[in-house]
Design an enzyme around this catalytic site. Sequence first.
Site, PDB file in Angstrom:
ATOM      1  N   GLU A  37       0.854  -1.183   0.000  1.00  0.00           N
ATOM      2  CA  GLU A  37       0.000   0.000   0.000  1.00  0.00           C
ATOM      3  C   GLU A  37       0.889   1.232   0.000  1.00  0.00           C
ATOM      4  O   GLU A  37       2.106   1.138   0.198  1.00  0.00           O
ATOM      5  CB  GLU A  37      -0.950  -0.005   1.201  1.00  0.00           C
ATOM      6  CG  GLU A  37      -0.256   0.043   2.561  1.00  0.00           C
ATOM      7  CD  GLU A  37      -1.196  -0.272   3.726  1.00  0.00           C
ATOM      8  OE1 GLU A  37      -2.148  -1.044   3.540  1.00  0.00           O
ATOM      9  OE2 GLU A  37      -0.962   0.248   4.819  1.00  0.00           O
ATOM     10  N   HIS A  41      -4.219   3.235   8.121  1.00  0.00           N
ATOM     11  CA  HIS A  41      -3.005   2.770   8.777  1.00  0.00           C
ATOM     12  C   HIS A  41      -2.071   3.949   9.058  1.00  0.00           C
ATOM     13  O   HIS A  41      -1.955   4.849   8.221  1.00  0.00           O
ATOM     14  CB  HIS A  41      -2.241   1.785   7.881  1.00  0.00           C
ATOM     15  CG  HIS A  41      -2.861   0.428   7.832  1.00  0.00           C
ATOM     16  ND1 HIS A  41      -2.656  -0.426   6.777  1.00  0.00           N
ATOM     17  CD2 HIS A  41      -3.663  -0.218   8.700  1.00  0.00           C
ATOM     18  CE1 HIS A  41      -3.310  -1.548   7.004  1.00  0.00           C
ATOM     19  NE2 HIS A  41      -3.928  -1.447   8.162  1.00  0.00           N
TER      20      HIS A  41
END
Lengths: 290, 371
Positions: free
Chosen positions: A209, A246
């Site tokens: 990511e 995150h």
Amino acid sequence: MAIIVDEKTKVCVQAITGRQGRFHTRQMLDYGTRVVAGTSPGKGGQEVEGVPVYDTVEEAVDKRGATASIIFVPAPFAKDAAFEAIDAKIQVVTIISEHIPVHDAMEIMAFAAQRGVTVVGPNTFGVISPGKCKIGIMPNRIYIPGPVGIAARSGTLSYEIAYQLSSAGLGQSTVVGLGGDRVVGLDFVDCLRMLERDPETKAVVLVGEIGGSAEEEAAEFIKGMTKPVVAYVAGKSAPPGKRMGHAGAIIERGRGTFAGKIDALKQGDAAVAELPSELPALVKQALERV
Amino acid sequence: MKLYEYMAKELFGKAGIPVPAGRLAFTAQEAADACAELGPVAIKAQVLAGGRGKAGGIKFADTPPEAAAAAADLLGMAIRDLAVDRLLCEQKLSIERELYVGIAVDGTTRRPVLIASVQGGVNIEEVPEKSIVRRRIGVTWGLFGYAAREVVRRMGLDEPAAGKVVDILLRLYRVFRQYDAELVEINPLVILTGGEVIAADGRCNVDDDALWRQRDLPQTTEGTELERKVKSLGLSYVELDGDIAVMANGAGITMATLDIIQRYGGRPANFLDAGGGAGVEPMTRALEVLIATKPRAVLVNIFGGITRCDDVANAIVQARRTVKTDVPMVVRLSGTNEDEGIEILARDGLTAYRSMEEAAARVVALAGEAN
């Protein structure tokens, strides 16, 4: 074979008497994981799901031979728990806890490196070698044993991908969750190095990511690998400067962009999937070439 | 949490790092008063974003009337969409040289890293790599004097400035550790014509996950009102500029969902991660929030793991009854008990999809029709 955990792994659950600890102890036992002990300071002598509870990790190691631990301890106390496990000579410490201060994470990693201990996480779903051992919070039913190693920065996305692979008959050797934080223990390169050496693994799926540079470093390592790597990176549409769920998923000062990661991975000879659903076909192709 | 420059400088000053004499001003009058007290001043817009200088956020004034006029200009402006509501008025400096020093958390080495350059005053990303000195710091032992001296030597600094910069680096590291910072930065760190070394700017980003033990720090608020509201519910939320509201469970899958919507020509309105567990309660709250933003369509993308798809489907049905809305909704369910989940939704008049692509194509079409 498999990496990090297998049928010989003996697990100690830290904070076993908490809601999460208790629930996932049951789930791990159902999966067949050898959960040999749990800890909860002041609650030694109790049992949870038939597993003996001790006050300290050292006791769990001495009396039950625990080799791995899984930490469900709340963030403010997680550093203490991780140090305890490392000090007690646990070999693999998996930290599920979220929101651990990044300075605590750096201290944990420094101590683990000094003692040669493997840390998975924090903020990870854990690690599973299907059919052998599961240390984590991932669902039990979505994995099947097989030749594909998976290393992922995010939980549900990797569940989705494992499920699609399993549905296509492509089983997994080991699936590792690196964790969504900025400072984590195992990284992609560590996983790739182990999967490259693992005889059971024939191909690797990397689920990345935006944010940080773990994918770029992985790309560099992939150049020297003999096994094929298929990658998917999430966050193409993410705006810079925003944390996407995150702590580690943020484009900062022009670094950690989607385009940079994709370019690097392509240059590193990884096959790149544009959609998660393309992964099973790409993995199949990669396995046929092996 | 980002701190304003004046807050960061207060921490730096407490740690013994020289900072210019300054006054905070919320009005033009206060800026004029500061100038009357300090003499010629630099008046600096205080915003939680970089690029202030280029955006015209710094003005100079020699007299109180000039300061009042400059302050009035600055207080009306916005920098990167952030309204300027406070100014730092600082004694004007006679600068000989501008340096850069910073300490950041480096994910790659899992350590703090010290970054320094003799090319200060510009964005450090724009400085060529050969002009940047980096040194990793072992977090167990901290920054030693010899390591700071080596950094300063590699920067090519001479005495007496060199020794002063070493002292500042050691103090800056203490600030970094003491306040759980993700980043501390002085850019520029300036050498004055008189030889003094002083922090002309200051930045300190504190780790959100450590705020529980940093209660003495001043609080700043970032993000839109809605973002703050949703975050207070314990959900992860980022506002985007599109019209398709999105909810998914897990950060990675939520990002992937936005990517797929964009690929099919749609524009996501937000990032909302209802959590990997996909519990019923957070999903209901999340749906309420999304509907309230009045999107053209909503896409719910759930992978059922330990929480089964049939439970998730029941939660969606429940949430729709609670929220009551006409906004078209597309649901994608995959994972454990997906067939049962899809059937539950069908009984409630909702077509659910198994594939993310199909669901994304559908929601993009619906959003187009609502146009």
